[in-house]
Design a protein around this motif. Structure first.
Motif, PDB file in Angstrom:
ATOM      1  N   SER A   6       0.868  -1.176   0.000  1.00  0.00           N
ATOM      2  CA  SER A   6       0.000   0.000   0.000  1.00  0.00           C
ATOM      3  C   SER A   6       0.906   1.228   0.000  1.00  0.00           C
ATOM      4  N   ILE A   7       0.387   2.330  -0.492  1.00  0.00           N
ATOM      5  CA  ILE A   7       1.172   3.559  -0.606  1.00  0.00           C
ATOM      6  C   ILE A   7       0.346   4.687  -0.011  1.00  0.00           C
ATOM      7  N   SER A   8       0.945   5.460   0.900  1.00  0.00           N
ATOM      8  CA  SER A   8       0.240   6.588   1.507  1.00  0.00           C
ATOM      9  C   SER A   8      -0.017   7.665   0.455  1.00  0.00           C
ATOM     10  N   ALA A   9      -0.982   8.518   0.729  1.00  0.00           N
ATOM     11  CA  ALA A   9      -1.303   9.619  -0.188  1.00  0.00           C
ATOM     12  C   ALA A   9      -0.092  10.530  -0.380  1.00  0.00           C
ATOM     13  N   LYS A  10       0.638  10.794   0.689  1.00  0.00           N
ATOM     14  CA  LYS A  10       1.819  11.665   0.604  1.00  0.00           C
ATOM     15  C   LYS A  10       2.899  11.036  -0.279  1.00  0.00           C
ATOM     16  N   ALA A  11       3.140   9.727  -0.115  1.00  0.00           N
ATOM     17  CA  ALA A  11       4.136   9.035  -0.943  1.00  0.00           C
ATOM     18  C   ALA A  11       3.689   8.984  -2.395  1.00  0.00           C
ATOM     19  N   LEU A  12       2.404   8.742  -2.621  1.00  0.00           N
ATOM     20  CA  LEU A  12       1.875   8.696  -3.983  1.00  0.00           C
ATOM     21  C   LEU A  12       2.044  10.047  -4.667  1.00  0.00           C
ATOM     22  N   ASP A  13       1.766  11.126  -3.956  1.00  0.00           N
ATOM     23  CA  ASP A  13       1.966  12.471  -4.516  1.00  0.00           C
ATOM     24  C   ASP A  13       3.427  12.699  -4.884  1.00  0.00           C
ATOM     25  N   GLU A  14       4.340  12.269  -4.027  1.00  0.00           N
ATOM     26  CA  GLU A  14       5.769  12.459  -4.297  1.00  0.00           C
ATOM     27  C   GLU A  14       6.217  11.623  -5.500  1.00  0.00           C
ATOM     28  N   ILE A  15       5.744  10.397  -5.606  1.00  0.00           N
ATOM     29  CA  ILE A  15       6.081   9.533  -6.752  1.00  0.00           C
ATOM     30  C   ILE A  15       5.588  10.171  -8.040  1.00  0.00           C
ATOM     31  N   LYS A  16       4.353  10.648  -8.050  1.00  0.00           N
ATOM     32  CA  LYS A  16       3.801  11.291  -9.247  1.00  0.00           C
ATOM     33  C   LYS A  16       4.554  12.574  -9.575  1.00  0.00           C
ATOM     34  N   ASN A  17       4.959  13.320  -8.556  1.00  0.00           N
ATOM     35  CA  ASN A  17       5.742  14.537  -8.764  1.00  0.00           C
ATOM     36  C   ASN A  17       7.088  14.208  -9.410  1.00  0.00           C
ATOM     37  N   ILE A  18       7.745  13.162  -8.933  1.00  0.00           N
ATOM     38  CA  ILE A  18       9.031  12.735  -9.514  1.00  0.00           C
ATOM     39  C   ILE A  18       8.830  12.331 -10.976  1.00  0.00           C
ATOM     40  N   MET A  19       7.789  11.559 -11.242  1.00  0.00           N
ATOM     41  CA  MET A  19       7.535  11.101 -12.615  1.00  0.00           C
ATOM     42  C   MET A  19       7.274  12.283 -13.552  1.00  0.00           C
ATOM     43  N   LEU A  20       6.626  13.305 -13.038  1.00  0.00           N
ATOM     44  CA  LEU A  20       6.267  14.461 -13.856  1.00  0.00           C
ATOM     45  C   LEU A  20       7.438  15.413 -14.077  1.00  0.00           C
ATOM     46  N   HIS A  21       8.277  15.604 -13.047  1.00  0.00           N
ATOM     47  CA  HIS A  21       9.283  16.665 -13.096  1.00  0.00           C
ATOM     48  C   HIS A  21      10.733  16.194 -13.211  1.00  0.00           C
ATOM     49  N   LYS A  22      10.987  14.898 -13.215  1.00  0.00           N
ATOM     50  CA  LYS A  22      12.376  14.415 -13.249  1.00  0.00           C
ATOM     51  C   LYS A  22      12.708  13.664 -14.530  1.00  0.00           C
ATOM     52  N   ASN A  23      12.012  13.958 -15.599  1.00  0.00           N
ATOM     53  CA  ASN A  23      12.309  13.380 -16.916  1.00  0.00           C
ATOM     54  C   ASN A  23      12.274  11.851 -16.942  1.00  0.00           C
ATOM     55  N   ILE A  24      11.335  11.254 -16.221  1.00  0.00           N
ATOM     56  CA  ILE A  24      11.149   9.810 -16.288  1.00  0.00           C
ATOM     57  C   ILE A  24      10.444   9.504 -17.613  1.00  0.00           C
ATOM     58  N   PRO A  25      11.010   8.642 -18.463  1.00  0.00           N
ATOM     59  CA  PRO A  25      10.374   8.348 -19.754  1.00  0.00           C
ATOM     60  C   PRO A  25       8.944   7.807 -19.568  1.00  0.00           C
ATOM     61  N   GLY A  26       8.076   8.122 -20.500  1.00  0.00           N
ATOM     62  CA  GLY A  26       6.671   7.745 -20.430  1.00  0.00           C
ATOM     63  C   GLY A  26       6.414   6.254 -20.347  1.00  0.00           C
ATOM     64  N   GLU A  27       7.302   5.438 -20.907  1.00  0.00           N
ATOM     65  CA  GLU A  27       7.096   3.985 -20.880  1.00  0.00           C
ATOM     66  C   GLU A  27       7.597   3.352 -19.573  1.00  0.00           C
ATOM     67  N   TYR A  28       8.154   4.158 -18.680  1.00  0.00           N
ATOM     68  CA  TYR A  28       8.619   3.656 -17.383  1.00  0.00           C
ATOM     69  C   TYR A  28       7.508   3.805 -16.349  1.00  0.00           C
ATOM     70  N   THR A  29       7.539   2.934 -15.373  1.00  0.00           N
ATOM     71  CA  THR A  29       6.592   3.010 -14.267  1.00  0.00           C
ATOM     72  C   THR A  29       7.328   2.665 -12.980  1.00  0.00           C
ATOM     73  N   LEU A  30       6.627   2.744 -11.864  1.00  0.00           N
ATOM     74  CA  LEU A  30       7.235   2.502 -10.565  1.00  0.00           C
ATOM     75  C   LEU A  30       7.607   1.033 -10.401  1.00  0.00           C
ATOM     76  N   ARG A  31       8.819   0.791  -9.913  1.00  0.00           N
ATOM     77  CA  ARG A  31       9.255  -0.559  -9.569  1.00  0.00           C
ATOM     78  C   ARG A  31       9.574  -0.569  -8.079  1.00  0.00           C
ATOM     79  N   HIS A  79       3.902  -1.136   3.610  1.00  0.00           N
ATOM     80  CA  HIS A  79       3.282   0.180   3.427  1.00  0.00           C
ATOM     81  C   HIS A  79       4.397   1.171   3.140  1.00  0.00           C
ATOM     82  N   ILE A  80       4.276   1.905   2.042  1.00  0.00           N
ATOM     83  CA  ILE A  80       5.277   2.896   1.652  1.00  0.00           C
ATOM     84  C   ILE A  80       4.740   4.272   2.001  1.00  0.00           C
TER      85      ILE A  80
END
Length: 104
Positions: A6-31, A79-80
């Motif tokens: 499970s992932i907390s709302a705060k962690a989920l927001d941070e993961i999405k922020n990293i994906m959006l602002h740190k040049n993570i390629p579109g075909e990549y996802t969380l591992r 839980h993350i």
């Protein structure tokens, strides 16, 4: 299939922020994974990657999560979360299913 983590709302927001602002390629996802084992225990890992043939794919609040099949059993109940303080910030891994070590 039962989601092992499970992932907390705060962690989920941070993961999405990293994906959006740190040049993570579109075909990549969380591992999510584990490293180590034996007497020293395991370390938990977060990263971004392309799906591989030995992955299981899970979903949390619209986010796709990749976990190697051999790591799923080590992550059951995990839980993350994400914390920020004036001194540090980062992701935390909390698993109430794993007993804490007590050294004598």
């Amino acid at each position: 299939m039962l989601n092992p983590i499970s992932i907390s709302a705060k962690a989920l927001d941070e993961i999405k922020n990293i994906m959006l602002h740190k040049n993570i390629p579109g075909e990549y996802t969380l591992r999510v994974g584990v490293k180590g084992g034996g007497c020293g225990g395991v370390s938990y890992m977060l990263g971004f990657d392309k799906p591989k043939t030995d992955d299981q794919v899970f979903e949390w609040e619209g986010l796709e999560i990749l976990i190697e099949k051999k790591h799923v059993m080590f992550l059951m109940g995990m839980h993350i979360d994400f914390f920020e303080s004036s001194e540090a910030r980062g992701f935390t891994f909390i698993n109430p299913e794993v007993p804490k070590r007590h050294d004598a």
